[in-house]
Design a protein around this motif. Structure first.
Motif, short mmCIF file in Angstrom:
data_model
loop_
_atom_site.label_atom_id
_atom_site.label_comp_id
_atom_site.label_asym_id
_atom_site.label_seq_id
_atom_site.Cartn_x
_atom_site.Cartn_y
_atom_site.Cartn_z
N LYS A 117 -39.30 8.61 -17.07
CA LYS A 117 -40.51 8.61 -17.89
C LYS A 117 -41.78 8.47 -17.07
O LYS A 117 -42.87 8.85 -17.52
N ARG A 118 -41.65 7.94 -15.85
CA ARG A 118 -42.84 7.63 -15.04
C ARG A 118 -43.11 8.64 -13.94
O ARG A 118 -44.27 8.87 -13.61
N VAL A 119 -42.06 9.20 -13.34
CA VAL A 119 -42.27 10.04 -12.15
C VAL A 119 -42.87 11.38 -12.55
O VAL A 119 -42.60 11.90 -13.63
N PRO A 120 -43.71 11.97 -11.65
CA PRO A 120 -44.35 13.25 -11.98
C PRO A 120 -43.39 14.44 -12.00
O PRO A 120 -43.62 15.41 -12.70
N SER A 121 -42.32 14.37 -11.19
CA SER A 121 -41.35 15.48 -11.12
C SER A 121 -39.95 14.93 -11.37
O SER A 121 -39.15 14.75 -10.44
N PRO A 122 -39.58 14.65 -12.62
CA PRO A 122 -38.30 14.03 -12.93
C PRO A 122 -37.14 15.01 -12.81
O PRO A 122 -37.32 16.22 -12.91
N LEU A 123 -35.93 14.45 -12.59
CA LEU A 123 -34.72 15.27 -12.62
C LEU A 123 -34.49 15.81 -14.03
O LEU A 123 -34.08 16.96 -14.21
N LEU A 124 -34.72 14.95 -15.02
CA LEU A 124 -34.59 15.34 -16.42
C LEU A 124 -35.94 15.15 -17.11
O LEU A 124 -36.47 14.05 -17.14
N ASP A 125 -36.47 16.23 -17.61
CA ASP A 125 -37.72 16.17 -18.36
C ASP A 125 -37.39 15.70 -19.77
O ASP A 125 -36.87 16.46 -20.60
N LEU A 126 -37.66 14.44 -20.07
CA LEU A 126 -37.28 13.86 -21.36
C LEU A 126 -38.02 14.53 -22.52
O LEU A 126 -37.50 14.57 -23.64
N LYS A 127 -39.21 15.06 -22.26
CA LYS A 127 -39.93 15.78 -23.31
C LYS A 127 -39.18 17.06 -23.67
O LYS A 127 -39.10 17.45 -24.83
N LEU A 128 -38.64 17.71 -22.64
CA LEU A 128 -37.87 18.92 -22.90
C LEU A 128 -36.59 18.61 -23.65
O LEU A 128 -36.11 19.40 -24.46
N MET A 129 -36.02 17.41 -23.39
CA MET A 129 -34.79 17.02 -24.06
C MET A 129 -34.99 16.83 -25.56
O MET A 129 -34.04 16.84 -26.34
N THR A 130 -36.24 16.63 -25.99
CA THR A 130 -36.51 16.49 -27.41
C THR A 130 -36.68 17.84 -28.11
O THR A 130 -36.79 17.89 -29.34
N ASN A 131 -36.70 18.91 -27.34
CA ASN A 131 -36.82 20.25 -27.90
C ASN A 131 -35.52 20.61 -28.62
O ASN A 131 -34.46 20.72 -28.01
N LYS A 132 -35.59 20.80 -29.93
CA LYS A 132 -34.39 21.03 -30.74
C LYS A 132 -33.73 22.37 -30.45
O LYS A 132 -32.58 22.59 -30.83
N SER A 133 -34.43 23.27 -29.80
CA SER A 133 -33.84 24.55 -29.43
C SER A 133 -33.17 24.48 -28.06
O SER A 133 -32.25 25.24 -27.78
N PHE A 134 -33.64 23.58 -27.21
CA PHE A 134 -33.09 23.46 -25.85
C PHE A 134 -31.87 22.54 -25.82
O PHE A 134 -30.86 22.86 -25.19
N LEU A 135 -31.93 21.42 -26.51
CA LEU A 135 -30.89 20.40 -26.38
C LEU A 135 -29.52 20.83 -26.91
O LEU A 135 -28.51 20.65 -26.21
N PRO A 136 -29.40 21.42 -28.11
CA PRO A 136 -28.05 21.77 -28.61
C PRO A 136 -27.27 22.73 -27.71
O PRO A 136 -26.10 22.44 -27.40
N PRO A 137 -27.85 23.86 -27.24
CA PRO A 137 -27.06 24.72 -26.36
C PRO A 137 -26.71 24.05 -25.04
O PRO A 137 -25.67 24.34 -24.44
N THR A 138 -27.57 23.15 -24.57
CA THR A 138 -27.27 22.43 -23.33
C THR A 138 -26.07 21.51 -23.53
O THR A 138 -25.17 21.45 -22.66
N ILE A 139 -26.02 20.81 -24.65
CA ILE A 139 -24.87 19.95 -24.95
C ILE A 139 -23.62 20.79 -25.16
O ILE A 139 -22.51 20.40 -24.75
N ILE A 140 -23.77 21.94 -25.81
CA ILE A 140 -22.62 22.84 -26.00
C ILE A 140 -22.00 23.21 -24.66
O ILE A 140 -20.78 23.14 -24.48
N LEU A 141 -22.83 23.59 -23.71
CA LEU A 141 -22.32 23.95 -22.38
C LEU A 141 -21.65 22.76 -21.69
O LEU A 141 -20.61 22.90 -21.06
N MET A 142 -22.25 21.58 -21.82
CA MET A 142 -21.67 20.39 -21.21
C MET A 142 -20.29 20.09 -21.79
O MET A 142 -19.34 19.78 -21.05
N LEU A 143 -20.14 20.21 -23.10
CA LEU A 143 -18.85 19.97 -23.75
C LEU A 143 -17.83 21.02 -23.34
O LEU A 143 -16.65 20.72 -23.12
N ILE A 144 -18.27 22.26 -23.24
CA ILE A 144 -17.37 23.34 -22.84
C ILE A 144 -16.82 23.09 -21.44
O ILE A 144 -15.61 23.17 -21.20
N PHE A 145 -17.70 22.76 -20.50
CA PHE A 145 -17.25 22.53 -19.13
C PHE A 145 -16.41 21.26 -19.01
O PHE A 145 -15.49 21.19 -18.19
#
Length: 495
Positions: free
Chosen positions: A262-290
């Protein structure tokens, strides 16, 4: 001349760079798949448990998860070619260390060094992106990506033959000369724009910081969690204190990781992007598949090579024969799914892929008594995997603006690697918990209960990915996350 070629199409420099860097996929995936038939040999030679054997894959994947974002960041700051050669050097050292490993600790360290080599791929593709014309980049991406499946096929077949005739230590030496030769070829023949030219073109990052603290916390989170899973098979009551401590450490480091991101300027995980309802579900789908696929990765070689009646009583070559249809179908499916995507909406393609994958897991659950049925189930799995990967990645790419594509893909790869590290650990613990004996053999091997539990767990996980795909598919369109001040996305993008 070069400028004319670039205007008319793809230059000779771009083709040469693509061919050379695509060889990385052949080498690294050869290394990743060649040890699969040898997993039972590692268990025997190092006298380790089945749950501990999962670290042969998990150590590789964890190192990749940690180093891939760091390598990409370093390449942006100090130059892609320079960092690529350094990463390749570490990878070559890991191969050499694997050859001379005499215990599981040494081998895990060697596998971690080899996993660092995974950081080569985003760096290499970054180079290809710089030398290829933008309108022709899809050609380079297709060719570059196809070498992953090609290398896996060569590694599976070649590795099995080497293991069968010369033993597992020879597999590492077999690929080492090719890795060293490719290092010199890249050093001599691959050319990328200079730092000054890249800065002038606007490709030089303004922020030159690296999220070291976040990376370390992520590593602690994953390693302590997987270590806790490994200890679950222990029947010693005192081990439960260790298990509780490991899981508590994982939870605490995860909380610290989120606070840091939440604090660093260049995070490994952009938490704001993780709240994107179009980005998060397919990302979790891929994680579950693998996660589910890698549960099977560790299981099939042990099933094939365990003595009858608990296994098929096969050898390393038999393992390759059983798993080869998976690799071949995955290669063909990955290429064909790109064409299918032009006819079918990406969310629908993802749904079809997850449904087929789930069917493959249930086939393995119900019909894994013969090598032929296992091969058939794996081929069905590969079909679904190729479709779901293509569809989900396309959804992810269209859910973010062009300037955030690199961040989105980096986060997706990171979470995929987390799933890949958890899968083998879960399979290993089930193999260790349910074991039986075979008359005349002074060892214990996983029973049918272990395989049934592994396949049904993978099937349940795949059903979760189907449910998420259904939810994504019900949405009429994939809204794109647009930063402040950025132009709106084009309406003709296929969703």
């Amino acid at each position: 001349m070069d400028s004319i070629e670039k205007q008319q199409g793809i230059s000779r420099l771009a083709w040469r760079t693509l061919i050379i860097l695509s060889s990385l996929g052949l080498i690294v995936m050869f290394d990743e798949t060649m040890i699969l038939p040898a997993i039972p040999d590692f268990i025997r030679d190092f006298n380790i448990s089945y749950s501990t054997s999962s670290w042969l894959l998990s150590a590789y994947v964890i190192a990749a998860a940690v180093m891939t974002p760091i390598g990409g960041r370093l390449s942006d700051i100090y130059g892609k070619k320079k960092i690529l050669l350094i990463v390749m050097g570490v990878y070559a050292v890991g191969l050499l260390a694997g050859r001379f490993a005499t215990n599981i600790e040494f081998m895990i360290a060697a596998r971690a060094a080899q996993g660092i080599g995974m950081a080569m791929f985003p760096i290499a593709f970054g180079i290809i992106r710089e030398v290829f014309p933008e309108k022709k980049l899809s050609i380079g991406q297709t060719i570059f990506s196809s070498t992953f499946s090609g290398g896996a096929i060569i590694g599976l077949v070649g590795g099995a033959a080497i293991i069968q005739n010369f033993g597992w230590p020879a597999t590492f030496l077999a690929i080492l000369p090719a890795a060293i030769a490719l290092w010199f070829v890249i050093a001599r023949y691959v050319h990328v724009p200079s730092q000054a030219a890249r800065a002038e073109a606007g490709h030089q990052p303004n922020d030159r910081t690296i999220d070291i603290k976040g990376t370390l916390m992520l590593a602690v989170t994953i390693i302590s969690f997987l270590a806790g899973i490994t200890f679950l098979e222990s029947h010693d009551s005192s081990a439960w204190y260790t298990i509780a401590g490991l899981f508590a450490t994982s939870a605490a480091s995860l909380a610290a990781f989120i606070a840091i991101e939440k604090r660093v300027p260049s995070p490994l995980l952009d938490l704001k992007l993780m709240t994107n309802k179009s980005f998060l579900p397919p990302t979790i789908i891929l994680m579950l598949i693998f996660m589910s696929i890698f549960m099977v990765y560790l299981t099939i070689p042990i099933l094939v090579r365990s003595p009858e009646p608990l296994g098929f009583g096969g050898d390393a070559v038999a393992v390759a024969s059983v798993q080869l249809p998976f690799m071949v179908v995955l290669l063909i499916g990955t290429v064909m799914s790109g064409f299918i995507l032009n006819k079918i909406k990406n969310t629908k393609l993802t749904l079809i892929g997850t449904l087929i994958s789930a069917a493959g897991f249930f086939i393995l659950l119900m019909f894994h008594s013969t090598e032929g049925m296992v091969s058939f189930g794996l081929a069905i799995l590969a079909t679904g995997l190729s479709l779901s990967i293509t569809g989900a990645f396309n959804v992810i790419l269209l859910s973010v603006p062009m300037q955030m594509t690199g961040i989105a893909l980096g986060m997706t790869l990171l979470l995929n690697l987390v799933g890949q590290s958890v899968g083998p650990a879960a399979a290993g613990i089930l193999q260790q918990m349910y074991r039986g004996t075979v008359e005349g053999v002074d060892r214990q091997f996983p029973t049918q209960d272990a395989y049934n539990l592994i396949f049904i767990t993978a099937a349940i996980i795949s059903l979760a990915s189907v449910a998420m795909s259904l939810a994504v598919n019900r949405r009429k369109a994939v809204p794109v996350m647009v930063p402040k001040g950025a132009p709106p996305p084009k309406k003709d993008e296929k969703s």
